[in-house]
Design a protein around this motif. Structure first.
Motif, mmCIF file in Angstrom:
data_model
loop_
_atom_site.group_PDB
_atom_site.id
_atom_site.type_symbol
_atom_site.label_atom_id
_atom_site.label_comp_id
_atom_site.label_asym_id
_atom_site.label_seq_id
_atom_site.Cartn_x
_atom_site.Cartn_y
_atom_site.Cartn_z
ATOM 1 N N GLY A 276 -57.875 27.413 -6.315
ATOM 2 C CA GLY A 276 -59.123 26.824 -6.780
ATOM 3 C C GLY A 276 -60.297 27.437 -6.109
ATOM 4 O O GLY A 276 -61.553 27.552 -6.604
ATOM 5 N N ILE B 47 -55.732 20.790 -6.309
ATOM 6 C CA ILE B 47 -56.306 22.266 -6.194
ATOM 7 C C ILE B 47 -56.091 22.664 -4.816
ATOM 8 O O ILE B 47 -56.454 22.014 -3.577
ATOM 9 C CB ILE B 47 -57.788 22.165 -6.510
ATOM 10 N N ARG C 102 -52.147 30.615 -10.370
ATOM 11 C CA ARG C 102 -53.255 31.038 -10.681
ATOM 12 C C ARG C 102 -53.441 31.376 -12.217
ATOM 13 O O ARG C 102 -54.571 31.812 -12.746
ATOM 14 C CB ARG C 102 -54.149 32.063 -10.044
ATOM 15 N N LEU D 67 -61.064 28.091 -13.270
ATOM 16 C CA LEU D 67 -60.290 27.065 -12.699
ATOM 17 C C LEU D 67 -60.462 25.738 -13.515
ATOM 18 O O LEU D 67 -59.514 25.120 -13.886
ATOM 19 C CB LEU D 67 -61.048 26.617 -11.225
ATOM 20 N N ASP D 68 -61.530 25.573 -14.247
ATOM 21 C CA ASP D 68 -61.984 24.310 -15.150
ATOM 22 C C ASP D 68 -61.052 24.286 -16.170
ATOM 23 O O ASP D 68 -60.625 23.323 -16.426
ATOM 24 C CB ASP D 68 -63.304 24.195 -15.229
ATOM 25 N N ARG E 231 -58.296 26.116 -16.531
ATOM 26 C CA ARG E 231 -56.985 25.885 -15.942
ATOM 27 C C ARG E 231 -56.656 24.427 -15.696
ATOM 28 O O ARG E 231 -55.479 24.031 -16.040
ATOM 29 C CB ARG E 231 -56.332 26.484 -14.890
ATOM 30 N N THR F 189 -61.370 33.847 -7.731
ATOM 31 C CA THR F 189 -60.377 34.611 -8.502
ATOM 32 C C THR F 189 -61.042 36.102 -9.084
ATOM 33 O O THR F 189 -62.026 35.721 -9.383
ATOM 34 C CB THR F 189 -59.465 33.883 -9.280
#
Lengths: 471, 471
Positions: free
Chosen positions: A293, A328, A259, A303-304, A306, A296
């Motif tokens: 995904g 994901i 993550r 996410l984007d 990462r 968090t």
């Protein structure tokens, strides 16, 4: 973080995808792969979405319960189901509920076929596992449950089925043969996290505001869950992943749950794992680089960003795209340490992984009210190696990687010359990126690092704006 | 309650034992039975205490791990071991620690051979079970652990073995091949009780004052644990119970765990269970009436009073002495509801029981800070029926018994005439006894009731004294 910034990053990502020809190594093939899925969808849809349970033919590790669950209804039944659902009591799903519908519907939690009824909930809470029809045991460490409030319970009365409605008010699914039971939040939290200290992210976001009842039942999902955030092509289902592993003739699949951005220490151990598997005699081990995904906590990298960072890691050749699949994992994050790492591993069995890499303090975080790790950093790997239902999974404990100040690169920690090593925590890494300070050379590939620096810069710009307004 | 009162009750009990000729039904044969054990001890000691693991030949249910553990050292090795122990670092055992040494040494927790090392502790905490050598799973829901403080840990250093010393300063046992690991009290409490609310009796008595470390290892006990409280003859080990069941040619053994006086509702269901077992075709079902003898919370009725009360129940013919064995289960009480009831059941497998009676809210209590039961009253039996490692045990869920005001006796609750039934809780029963008020006719046999009335009267007399002094 505002939507504007998210879009900026999404745009960066999209741009990246369109400039394949500029890359040293061709950009990660998820585009190709997902294209083949989308192109093939007419032909394969019926077979793929054709029933609630589809037997997978594969030489890969057997999914829990023998089959990967698929709970999306047949296309030709959808309209009728929708009509039926319209007459049912509607239950509003929050964003995280929808993530769980996604998780359940694609079979990550196989053989679970819906939100847990009380028998499943109790087994999960007390035993971290479920006994299934044939007497065997599958791992299931997190309760996957849906809450309702008193008023909704009242409305449902003695109905057998209810309709689940997404945040955008469309009917997402039907929950059949429902069972309503008490939601003892204190007990759920204590048994899942091993503490009830205030400040646990998932607890504050999901459980504290939740209703006093849980509703379990069998799920029928009317259409595959999509997010339309430009990342859906990365969201391969367990079945799609298995098909891709088969297509590549993988004889070993090793999963890496993360993550956080990938630094060269992570890369070292993923590459080292591949080498170890080749040494063991496997011909074609495939890495499933599998960022989480779903939900968090606020200070994790979104996410984007990462996904963009992971792309750069592949572009820069730190990981080999030919033997890596980036996809994901749609689950929300609990930060429940040894309890949650089992879920992370179990879900990857269903996606076809037979090797699972585990490091220090998996799914852990700092104690919310005390100055210490919430979990013993070694408990995750210990619990994982003993967990019921995970016997068939090969657990690969991390060798700790740190920055070797002599070799000037990330390397496996050598206790005989401990003073040469620098440990760079996630917090430290974020501080570097936030302050614009460069991490030591060789800590992360430059392309990946730039993504983080840009993200924190945009975040600071954003933070500066409201400050000016309120001043 | 003072020692004086305890002795009073002990005296009553002893007197009872000496007046067998006055009883309608001969007093419970534990005297005979234990006499035969004591008489036979010279002949059988060597075989019985002859090794750490003794294979039991029996047609009874197989003990967990295949053998009932016996950790008492051979008589002829004792002196040498004692000499050896004298040179080791000494760890002081509290009263409850000694109860656990007793429990482990006799094999109630088979196949556990000592206080848990971390791997066992983690499995117990997370999975309520242990995976053993042959890959099978045994139930183990409570961590059975020994704590030490920082200073003791320091003293032990890198030693392999330590000596365990009783409250009276004599060496009780050796703990071999020790492992010391962190005692995360918060996590232990949360995962065991499903709450960390202040006021849990075992937590306040044992865990809160405990050291920050746990020490696991293999136990060698120098002599059988005795209490010299006049009740040792009731403390039959799992092996002794199995031998007695064999001697009686039991073809079914059903266990009844209790920590309260036996009323006619309990008796009804024990007698009804026997009837059901006969109906099922068993020829000689034997009841193990098995009061818990270790630590209980302050407001529970103390062991000596309960044992006297149980004797009266047999004297009065409420239970049949010919098909009943009364014995003391030496475990301390956790009041951990669904988690603890598994321990209660598992231990009885090792003692030879293949049927286990479970009622409403087993091992439960009121929430210490909220006005509700700590556990859902149905969770105990649900969790028990699904618990890993208990598959071989037949769980017999209670039918709820209540006082039928029409039939004027305890009877199975009939929901069609609910208003005729009176539920008399433990609290209500204690209030009756305390105020000297008689419970409805047929609630409890008169001999048993008198024991309780006398106990509470003596308690009040005692309470009155210090009040006068402080006034």
């Amino acid at each position: 973080m505002s939507l504007t910034i998210k879009l900026t990053h999404f745009n960066l990502l999209t741009k990246t995808h369109n400039k394949n020809q500029n890359f040293k190594t061709p950009i990660y093939h998820t585009n190709k792969l997902s294209k083949s899925f989308f192109l093939g969808s007419t032909k394969t849809t019926r077979k793929m979405l054709g029933g609630h349970v589809v037997k997978i033919k594969s030489s890969l590790i057997e999914p829990d319960g023998g089959v990967v669950i698929d709970l999306v209804v047949k296309e030709n039944e959808k309209d009728l189901k929708l009509l039926e659902a319209e007459k049912m009591v509607k239950i509003g799903l929050k964003k995280i509920d929808l993530e769980w519908v996604h998780v359940i519907s694609e079979g990550w939690a196989s053989p679970l076929k819906g939100f847990m009824r009380e028998n499943e909930y109790l087994q999960s809470l007390h035993f971290n596992s479920l006994r299934i029809g044939n007497g065997s045991v599958v791992n299931m460490s997190l309760p996957i449950v849906l809450d309702i409030d008193d008023e909704t319970k009242e409305k449902i009365g003695s109905d057998n089925d209810v309709a689940l409605v997404g945040p955008d008010q469309t009917v997402v699914a039907i929950l059949r043969s429902i069972e309503i039971y008490k939601h003892n939040k204190e007990e759920r939290i204590a048994r899942t996290w091993g503490t009830i200290a205030p400040g646990l992210p998932y607890v504050e976001e999901v459980i504290t505001p939740a209703g006093n009842w849980l509703i379990g039942g069998d799920l029928e999902v009317l259409a595959p869950i999509k997010y339309n955030d430009g990342l859906d092509h990365y969201r391969l289902s367990p079945k799609q992943l298995r098909e891709e592993f088969d297509r590549r003739q993988a004889d070993a699949v090793f999963a890496f749950q993360l993550r956080n951005p990938v630094h060269n220490g992570h890369a070292l151990l993923m590459n080292d794992t591949r080498k170890r598997l080749l040494d063991m005699g496997y011909k074609n081990p495939i890495l499933l680089l599998h960022p989480l995904g779903g939900y968090t906590k606020a200070d994790d990298v979104p996410l984007d960003v990462r996904m963009e960072q992971h792309s750069k890691v592949l572009e820069d050749g730190v990981l080999d795209p030919e033997t890596t699949i980036v996809s994901i994992f749609p689950s929300p994050m609990h930060y429940a340490g040894p309890t949650e790492v089992q879920w992370h591993a179990k879900a990857r069995i269903n996606a076809g992984a037979n090797f699972y890499i585990v490091g220090r303090d998996p799914a852990g975080m700092g104690h919310p009210t005390e100055k210490r790790d919430l979990y013993d950093p070694d408990h995750g790997k210990k619990v994982l190696s003993m967990a019921p239902g995970l016997e068939k999974l090969n657990i690969l404990p991390f060798r700790v990687a740190a920055y070797d100040t002599v070799a000037k690169k990330m390397a496996f920690f050598d206790p005989s010359r401990a003073k040469d090593f620098l440990f760079i925590s996630g917090t430290k890494m974020r501080t570097y990126a936030r302050t614009g300070e460069s991490p030591p050379d060789g800590f992360m590939c430059p392309g990946g690092w730039d993504v983080l620096v840009n993200y924190y810069a945009s975040l600071q710009a954003e933070e500066a704006t409201p400050a000016a307004v309120s001043a």
